[in-house]
Write an enzyme that holds these catalytic residues in place. Structure first.
Site, PDB file in Angstrom:
ATOM      1  N   LYS A  33      45.384  13.135  16.013  1.00 22.04           N
ATOM      2  CA  LYS A  33      46.275  12.211  16.724  1.00 22.04           C
ATOM      3  C   LYS A  33      47.081  12.929  17.812  1.00 22.04           C
ATOM      4  O   LYS A  33      47.153  12.463  18.958  1.00 22.04           O
ATOM      5  CB  LYS A  33      47.230  11.553  15.722  1.00 22.04           C
ATOM      6  N   THR A  34      47.683  14.050  17.456  1.00 22.42           N
ATOM      7  CA  THR A  34      48.515  14.779  18.415  1.00 22.42           C
ATOM      8  C   THR A  34      47.681  15.280  19.583  1.00 22.42           C
ATOM      9  O   THR A  34      48.105  15.223  20.746  1.00 22.42           O
ATOM     10  CB  THR A  34      49.211  15.959  17.720  1.00 22.42           C
ATOM     11  N   ASP A 224      54.464   7.684  19.527  1.00 30.78           N
ATOM     12  CA  ASP A 224      53.845   8.379  18.397  1.00 30.78           C
ATOM     13  C   ASP A 224      54.377   7.813  17.076  1.00 30.78           C
ATOM     14  O   ASP A 224      55.516   7.330  17.016  1.00 30.78           O
ATOM     15  CB  ASP A 224      54.176   9.873  18.498  1.00 30.78           C
ATOM     16  N   GLU A 225      53.567   7.876  16.024  1.00 30.86           N
ATOM     17  CA  GLU A 225      53.957   7.427  14.673  1.00 30.86           C
ATOM     18  C   GLU A 225      54.534   6.006  14.710  1.00 30.86           C
ATOM     19  O   GLU A 225      55.585   5.722  14.131  1.00 30.86           O
ATOM     20  CB  GLU A 225      54.979   8.394  14.049  1.00 30.86           C
ATOM     21  N   GLN A 255      49.598   4.845   6.506  1.00 29.68           N
ATOM     22  CA  GLN A 255      50.615   5.852   6.212  1.00 29.68           C
ATOM     23  C   GLN A 255      52.023   5.328   6.492  1.00 29.68           C
ATOM     24  O   GLN A 255      52.948   6.108   6.737  1.00 29.68           O
ATOM     25  CB  GLN A 255      50.342   7.122   7.011  1.00 29.68           C
ATOM     26  N   ARG A 603      46.533  14.773   1.996  1.00 34.06           N
ATOM     27  CA  ARG A 603      47.154  16.053   2.352  1.00 34.06           C
ATOM     28  C   ARG A 603      46.242  17.221   1.978  1.00 34.06           C
ATOM     29  O   ARG A 603      46.453  18.347   2.432  1.00 34.06           O
ATOM     30  CB  ARG A 603      48.490  16.256   1.619  1.00 34.06           C
TER      31      ARG A 603
END
Length: 657
Positions: A33-34, A224-225, A255, A603
């Site tokens: 994503k980043t 973002d997010e 998430q 994770r």
């Protein structure tokens, strides 16, 4: 020029190369994503978009710095011209320029949480609220109430009714204090963190010239997010994008786990309805985890009705199958995890590559004890070590008085919990009781109530009643002593002083359960003291198990979001623990709990272990059988690629496979 085909996968390239318009990017866990956001900004600049017309909103300064640094490296540009940073940072920049329109000076101060608490306490006094002789929330609790009302766009009346019903009979006074707090901030030329967002939105809503200035200025907005945004943040982004409509939001609905602090899941799930012409992209190529872990993750989230369906696909080769470990109880569960960590260390995996995750902080208590006993260094990221928490120490102070009537520190700590008993008064009371052969006997006398100034008498009377109940034999057990302390006013103390009083009461119930293992109060208290002191010694010894940062990570799932480890062990996966029973009472609580499970398992990079206790050791005579979490039962063993290894086999196994 950047070679995008070389640097990005086809999913990422499609996002990066889009010309504009409303864009929704559903970025699965570990999907880059980043990287996608960074290259999108770089591509816009390469295409001729002026950096000062790009707005990049993030949730952490670290994320903003990381992305801006990468952009600068890619396009060889001073990113100081970009508007990038957290929502609050960008709000501050805007408000500094236009504060006078809202009745503030440009040099307004920004209050931190402690400033807010102190000012609210001043407001309570100024409004003449009787907060001393009757239950009334402390400043930090009122601050939590006000903040939740702001971030969820509900009334204080609604927040108190839903989250703090024990204060509802004083809701009018709470609202009066909150109103006064708002006025006082403006008079003092101060804004708290929530004000930054509220006032930013107010500028855009109520001043067309300001909206026109910024809506025309920002030709491209990237968020973002996005699944973590609240109602206010989403509306601000909509207003800023109202002219060019080049709004790209990136996030993962699977998430979205922060509703408790105001995040609005509807922002991302209803984005296509708010923008019917939006184009939706999915990043489903996962670079983090093995195929086996992703098979489990994909299946774990399928039962959520409200979602954008996605299937994470691994680029890595096949690895070790996830393991499900049923244990007899939480003690055996802790032992299994410690055994596993020891075995992993022997295989060459460093401690810092191992994380143990759990739904609630109290669920780590037995594990903290077991790791400490074995000398395994750990870093706790979900809060203070269990036995060092203030509420644990408060309750055990009463028990220490019963066990040792000459424990001066315990007396002063317990007395200090009552209204109008400060350090000086507690010292005076201690000198009075310590001057008698048996301090506990004198507590039962009328003379005890006269040992301090008159204003302290109500508090002394409550303390006296607590001690009488602790000594009269009605407790019946060590766990009963904890119950007496809670029932003698400490439960109300939690309500008045802490916004998370429910979590703290759960901790104390767990402490009561833990006490059932001991045959005497002295043995119980000695064990608590040893655990605390051993933990402190471990923190002071950086040579233990290598470098200071080589520690097993113990973390709540909420704290673990956005991170990754080679090995993840998820504990407490029994019904009522994961999902947490009280969360199921919340609207749409089950789906958010399932998202938490999904966040936890994604994770893991290489190995995943899911543990659950079969028996809930409780304070009743009959221990209660536990069911595996519904999230485990929903997994199909035929397509899961996981295997169940009972505790006994686990502990004698010579290798993982």
């Amino acid at each position: 020029m950047i070679n995008y085909e070389k640097e990005l996968n086809p999913e990422q390239i499609r996002v990066v190369m889009q010309e504009g318009g409303p864009l929704l990017v559903i970025a699965g866990a570990g999907s880059g994503k980043t990287r996608t956001l960074t290259y999108r900004v770089a591509r816009l600049i390469e295409a001729g978009v002026r950096p000062e017309t790009i707005l990049l909103a993030t949730f952490t300064n670290k994320a903003a710095r990381s992305m801006l640094f990468r952009v600068a490296d890619l396009v060889d540009l001073d990113t100081g011209r970009l508007w990038g940073g957290t929502f609050h940072h960008i709000a501050n920049l805007t408000l500094r320029a236009h504060a006078p329109l809202l009745g503030y000076e440009r040099n307004f101060s920004i209050m931190d949480s402690d400033d807010a608490r102190q000012l609210i306490s001043v407001c309570v006094t100024e409004k003449g609220v009787d907060a001393k002789n009757d239950k009334f929330p402390r400043g930090n609790v009122i601050a939590d109430i006000v903040s939740l009302a702001v971030n969820t766009e509900t009334t204080i009346d609604d927040v108190v009714a839903r989250r703090y019903p024990f204060f509802y009979y004083r809701v009018e006074e709470i609202m009066d204090v909150a109103s006064h707090y708002q006025n006082r901030k403006k008079t003092l030329n101060m804004m708290d963190f929530d004000d930054l967002l509220l006032n930013w939105r107010l500028l855009l809503r109520d001043f067309p010239e300001v909206l026109k200035l910024y809506a025309e200025r920002f030709s491209h907005i990237l968020v973002d997010e996005y699944q973590d945004t609240n109602v206010v943040q989403a509306e601000i982004m909509d207003l800023l994008a109202s002219h060019h409509r080049n709004l790209m939001v990136v996030g993962d609905d699977s998430q979205s786990i922060y509703s408790f602090r105001g995040a609005n899941f509807a922002n991302i799930i209803e984005f296509p309805r708010r923008y019917p012409d939006c184009r939706t992209f999915k990043l489903e190529t996962n670079y983090r985890s093995t195929p086996e872990i992703l098979e489990l993750a994909n299946m774990s989230i399928t039962n959520n009705e409200k979602q954008f369906p996605k299937v994470l696909r691994a680029v890595r080769e096949r690895g070790i199958r996830p393991v499900i470990i049923p244990a007899k109880n939480v003690i055996q569960q802790a032992n299994a995890v410690a055994e596993g960590i020891t075995r992993l260390m022997q295989e060459g995996i460093s401690f810092r590559e191992i994380a143990v995750l759990y739904r609630a902080h109290y669920q780590s208590m037995e594990l903290q004890m077991e790791l400490t006993r074995r000398g395994i260094s750990y870093e706790l990221r979900s809060g203070v070590r269990f036995f060092e928490q203030a509420h644990i120490k408060d309750v055990t102070a009463y028990l220490r008085i019963v066990a040792n009537p000459f424990d001066e520190l315990a007396w002063k700590r317990a007395l200090g919990l009552y209204r109008n008993i400060g350090k000086a008064t507690a010292e005076k009371i201690w000198r009075f009781v310590a001057g008698h052969e048996n301090p506990l006997n004198v507590v039962l006398s009328d003379a005890f109530l006269r040992a301090a100034p008159q204003k302290a008498a109500p508090g002394l009377a409550k303390f006296q009643m607590a001690v009488i109940r602790l000594l009269d034999g009605s407790a019946g057990s060590l766990s009963g002593l904890v119950d007496i302390v809670l029932d003698s006013g400490y439960r109300e103390f939690l309500q008045e002083h802490y916004g998370d009083r429910g979590t703290r009461e759960e901790d104390l119930n767990q402490l009561a359960n833990f006490s059932t293992r001991f045959t005497s109060l002295e043995h119980f208290l000695c064990e608590l003291a040893l655990m605390t002191n051993i933990g402190e010694e471990e923190e002071k010894d950086p040579t233990e198990h290598g470098s200071d940062d080589n520690k097993v990570i113990l973390s709540s799932i909420h704290q673990a979001k956005g991170l990754e480890w080679s090995v993840v062990m998820l504990i407490g996966c029994a019904e009522g623990m994961m999902p947490l029973a009280r969360s199921l009472k919340e609207p749409e609580g089950e789906e958010e709990e399932r998202r938490l499970f999904y966040v936890a398992v994604t994770r893991a990079k290489d190995q995943l272990y899911i543990c659950y206790p079969l028996i809930d050791y409780s304070r009743s005579m009959d221990n209660m059988m536990l069911r595996p979490s519904r999230f485990i039962r929903e997994l199909s063993s035929s397509s899961l690629s996981a295997r169940e290894v009972p505790y006994d086999q686990w502990c004698i196994a010579e290798e993982w496979e």
